[in-house]
Scaffold this motif. Structure first.
Motif, PDB file in Angstrom:
ATOM      1  N   VAL A 298      -0.725   1.317  -0.543  1.00 15.66           N
ATOM      2  CA  VAL A 298      -1.380   1.827   0.662  1.00 15.66           C
ATOM      3  C   VAL A 298      -0.747   1.226   1.915  1.00 15.66           C
ATOM      4  N   ALA A 328      -7.638   5.142  -3.130  1.00 20.11           N
ATOM      5  CA  ALA A 328      -7.345   3.764  -2.736  1.00 20.11           C
ATOM      6  C   ALA A 328      -8.212   2.792  -3.530  1.00 20.11           C
ATOM      7  N   THR A 356      -6.580   0.938   4.372  1.00 17.86           N
ATOM      8  CA  THR A 356      -7.209   2.115   3.777  1.00 17.86           C
ATOM      9  C   THR A 356      -7.753   3.034   4.867  1.00 17.86           C
ATOM     10  N   ALA A 360      -6.412   6.941   5.965  1.00 21.58           N
ATOM     11  CA  ALA A 360      -7.323   8.088   6.032  1.00 21.58           C
ATOM     12  C   ALA A 360      -7.152   8.889   7.319  1.00 21.58           C
ATOM     13  N   VAL A 367      -8.251  10.454   1.748  1.00 19.29           N
ATOM     14  CA  VAL A 367      -8.431   9.218   0.993  1.00 19.29           C
ATOM     15  C   VAL A 367      -9.764   9.264   0.256  1.00 19.29           C
TER      16      VAL A 367
END
Length: 386
Positions: A298, A328, A356, A360, A367
């Motif tokens: 990520v 994730a 994360t 997104a 995600v």
């Protein structure tokens, strides 16, 4: 234009074309996200003629040809409104930061590169490819002649559309070629105008065999719901599985198998820039799924690093406007996850959770934070495709 950097090589043959100013306006509309490499045009033609008449060597001709590119670049700066002549990577970055279009003058090229030959086999095409690789950018060649359908870079070199050294210079650079009819009002954030040209034919040719666009699924080195993700892969029709080196280790440690339905294909991480990565340029995939995705993967995706098979296919999906679904692993401050020895409790760091969230926000990227959300995203994608 936003997103990935684009190097545009603008052929000097446009000096006598009515498309010179429309192309320059389109390029300037993308100021900050594009770098312009001028061709030599009539200035380089004068060098060729002088070499034939006088007989000076290729080293002298090379120096003069670089100056010819700088001359055309200076002309473009003069007739443009947002262009700035530069000759170093640092100056390129400064011009882009200031919302300008850096026009690369290669007069100092020999101090920066020893890999390009001093001969007429190397022209502004190969110099633009060298610069695009240095910048980690895509490359658009704006030509007076369109690229024939199905042609590779070597085909174009044989036909004289690009210089002889270009196929080797551009082997690690995504290349598009635009002809006279491809001029946009402005360069946008998706695929450049024109035709994407592969470095080599894909052998055997998978494009010829595939009538239905496929799912692409990339595995990383996470054991988080690993077996459940494999179960989801097995529910998909027309799927290709990309197995990173770390994922191959997880398969062994968790005693999993990669038994897939008939027609599924597996690509392993023998090289991050292998031919399967190039399939994204040819409409082979309608969706990329990256699941499960480690915090390392990520983070690399967020920073634009593509040094594994998984991160490379994510980068290529983004460049080719292929929607991506990312599951994730690090999605909460406290979690339970499966290790080879059983369930364990982990505490993702703040930087992991922030990455994360950043991912997104990427265009075309969804995600999923739970296995249920991943399943729902897959179902929604199926429905959207009928």
């Amino acid at each position: 234009m936003t997103g990935a950097l684009l190097v545009v090589k603008f052929g000097g043959s446009h000096t006598g074309s009515t498309m010179l100013r429309p192309w320059l306006r389109a390029i300037e509309a993308a100021a900050g996200h594009v770098v312009l490499v001028p061709g030599g045009g009539p200035f380089a033609d004068a060098v060729r003629a002088a070499q034939e008449a006088i007989g000076f060597d290729n080293a002298a001709a090379d120096e003069m040809a670089l100056l010819a590119m700088a001359q055309f670049g200076r002309a473009l700066v003069s007739i443009g409104s947002r262009c700035e002549l530069v000759d170093t990577i640092e100056a390129i970055d400064a011009a882009r930061t200031g919302g300008r279009v850096p026009v690369f003058s290669p007069v100092a090229l020999r101090a920066q590169s020893t890999t390009l030959a001093q001969s007429w086999d190397v022209t502004s095409d190969s110099i633009a490819a060298w610069l695009a690789e240095r910048l980690g950018a895509r490359l658009l060649l704006v030509k007076r002649i369109p690229a024939p359908a199905g042609a590779t870079l070597r085909d174009l070199a044989r036909q004289g559309i690009v210089d002889r050294a270009f196929p080797d210079a551009a082997v690690r650079v995504p290349v598009w070629i635009a002809g006279p009819e491809d001029c946009p009002a402005a360069l946008d954030a998706g695929a450049p105008p024109g035709r994407c040209v592969p470095a080599i034919p894909l052998v055997p040719d998978p494009v010829a065999r595939i009538a239905t666009p496929r799912w692409g699924w990339a595995l990383t080195g996470s054991g988080h719901f690993f077996s459940e993700c494999l179960d989801l892969v097995r529910t998909l029709d027309h799927v290709d599985l990309f197995v990173s080196r770390a994922a191959a280790e997880v398969v062994r440690m968790y005693r999993q198998s990669l038994d897939l339905p008939t027609g599924a294909r597996i690509f392993r991480d023998t090289t991050a820039s292998a031919a399967p990565v190039g399939l994204f340029y040819h409409g082979i995939y309608h969706t990329l799924v990256l699941a499960p995705a480690t915090s390392n993967t990520v983070a690399k995706c967020v920073l634009g690093i593509s040094d594994t098979l998984a991160t490379n296919v994510f980068a290529q999906a983004g460049k080719c406007r292929v929607p991506a679904i990312v599951f994730a692993c690090d999605s909460a401050p406290e979690m339970e996850t499966e290790a080879p020895s059983g369930m364990v409790r982990v505490y993702p760091r703040r930087i992991d959770l922030e990455n994360t969230e950043r991912l997104a926000a990427f265009d075309g990227t969804q995600v999923a934070l739970t296995l249920a959300a991943l399943g729902a995203a897959l179902d929604a994608r199926r429905r959207s495709r009928g």
